[in-house]
Design a protein around this motif. Sequence first.
Motif, short mmCIF file in Angstrom:
data_model
loop_
_atom_site.label_atom_id
_atom_site.label_comp_id
_atom_site.label_asym_id
_atom_site.label_seq_id
_atom_site.Cartn_x
_atom_site.Cartn_y
_atom_site.Cartn_z
N ARG A 21 0.82 -1.22 0.00
CA ARG A 21 0.00 0.00 0.00
C ARG A 21 0.85 1.26 0.00
O ARG A 21 0.50 2.25 -0.63
N GLY A 22 1.95 1.19 0.75
CA GLY A 22 2.87 2.33 0.76
C GLY A 22 3.40 2.60 -0.64
O GLY A 22 3.45 3.74 -1.10
N ARG A 23 3.76 1.52 -1.34
CA ARG A 23 4.29 1.66 -2.70
C ARG A 23 3.20 2.18 -3.64
O ARG A 23 3.43 3.08 -4.45
N ALA A 24 2.01 1.61 -3.52
CA ALA A 24 0.91 2.00 -4.43
C ALA A 24 0.56 3.48 -4.22
O ALA A 24 0.33 4.21 -5.18
N PHE A 25 0.52 3.90 -2.99
CA PHE A 25 0.19 5.31 -2.71
C PHE A 25 1.29 6.22 -3.26
O PHE A 25 1.03 7.26 -3.84
N HIS A 26 2.53 5.76 -3.09
CA HIS A 26 3.65 6.55 -3.62
C HIS A 26 3.57 6.67 -5.14
O HIS A 26 3.83 7.73 -5.70
N GLU A 27 3.17 5.55 -5.81
CA GLU A 27 3.07 5.61 -7.27
C GLU A 27 2.06 6.65 -7.71
O GLU A 27 2.23 7.30 -8.74
N VAL A 28 0.99 6.79 -6.94
CA VAL A 28 0.00 7.83 -7.25
C VAL A 28 0.59 9.20 -6.95
O VAL A 28 0.56 10.11 -7.79
N MET A 29 1.16 9.36 -5.77
CA MET A 29 1.59 10.69 -5.33
C MET A 29 2.82 11.21 -6.08
O MET A 29 2.98 12.42 -6.23
N GLU A 30 3.68 10.29 -6.54
CA GLU A 30 4.89 10.79 -7.22
C GLU A 30 4.54 11.42 -8.56
O GLU A 30 5.36 12.13 -9.14
N ARG A 31 3.33 11.17 -9.06
CA ARG A 31 2.93 11.80 -10.33
C ARG A 31 2.35 13.20 -10.14
O ARG A 31 2.06 13.88 -11.09
N ARG A 32 2.17 13.60 -8.88
CA ARG A 32 1.69 14.98 -8.65
C ARG A 32 2.78 15.96 -9.04
O ARG A 32 3.92 15.81 -8.64
N ARG A 33 2.39 16.92 -9.84
CA ARG A 33 3.28 18.01 -10.20
C ARG A 33 2.54 19.32 -10.01
O ARG A 33 1.32 19.38 -10.18
N THR A 34 3.27 20.35 -9.70
CA THR A 34 2.69 21.69 -9.69
C THR A 34 2.49 22.10 -11.14
O THR A 34 3.43 22.07 -11.93
N VAL A 35 1.25 22.43 -11.47
CA VAL A 35 0.87 22.68 -12.86
C VAL A 35 0.48 24.15 -13.03
O VAL A 35 -0.20 24.71 -12.17
N ARG A 36 0.95 24.76 -14.12
CA ARG A 36 0.59 26.16 -14.37
C ARG A 36 -0.26 26.35 -15.62
O ARG A 36 -0.75 27.44 -15.87
N ASP A 37 -0.44 25.27 -16.40
CA ASP A 37 -1.27 25.36 -17.61
C ASP A 37 -2.53 24.54 -17.40
O ASP A 37 -2.49 23.30 -17.40
#
Length: 223
Positions: A28-44
């Motif tokens: 679960r830790g890995r799966a949550f990380h896989e989701v969260m590591e794709r978060r980027r600060t987006v300006r467009d």
Amino acid sequence: MPAVPSGRPYPTVPLRPMVVTADEAVARGRAFHEVMERRRTVRDFSPEPVPDGVVEWAVRTAATAPSGANVQPWRFVAVTDPERKRRLREAAETEEREFYGRRASAEWLRALEPLGTDWHKPFLERAPVVIVVFEVHKGPDSPRPYYTKESVGIAVGLLLASLHQAGLATLTHTPSPMRFLNDICERPPEERASYVIPVGYPAPDARVPDIRRKELTEILVRL
Ligand code: IYR
């Protein structure tokens, strides 16, 4: 009931623990990380609206954050009205023009270069929702909060995580100073804005800075 220093009793309820096996915990830790590591600060952002309910669930999740003395010193203002977003952009750009033109040190401007930011803030109008997060300080209807910045910071982390896992992009924007937001968001003086968060789907051609996250060995110390 358990005793507290004053001798006053305080009520308790049974904990509803998350029961997870050791194996499952790592998965679960890995799966949550896989989701969260794709978060980027987006300006467009795309102007496409955010589905009904997503912001509400994200705010409910944000409000599960721990807070000093459980005061829950936060207020979330979701701005969708185009005219109000226009005013917000205009006022933020006025402050940012000062920041980039005068207030920021050369060192600070150099630190921002890899992010490509400047005083233009079109996302404040283009994103379908802009969430302005306020700290709630002591006032006529609000008690004195404790660890306010920490509490609101944790809540914002949960807000960003909720929106991200719902497929939405966010930008943690911090115009400085932020007093103008009380007027635009119709909030009383005991509320102090600390984050402006445009929310929406990313533009189809959105690009983000080519930056890296630190390795675990750089950030985790085991003793
Ligand atoms: N508030 C300004 C400047 C800015 C500051 C930091 I620290 C950043 O990580 C990004 C921008 C702005 O929003 O442009």
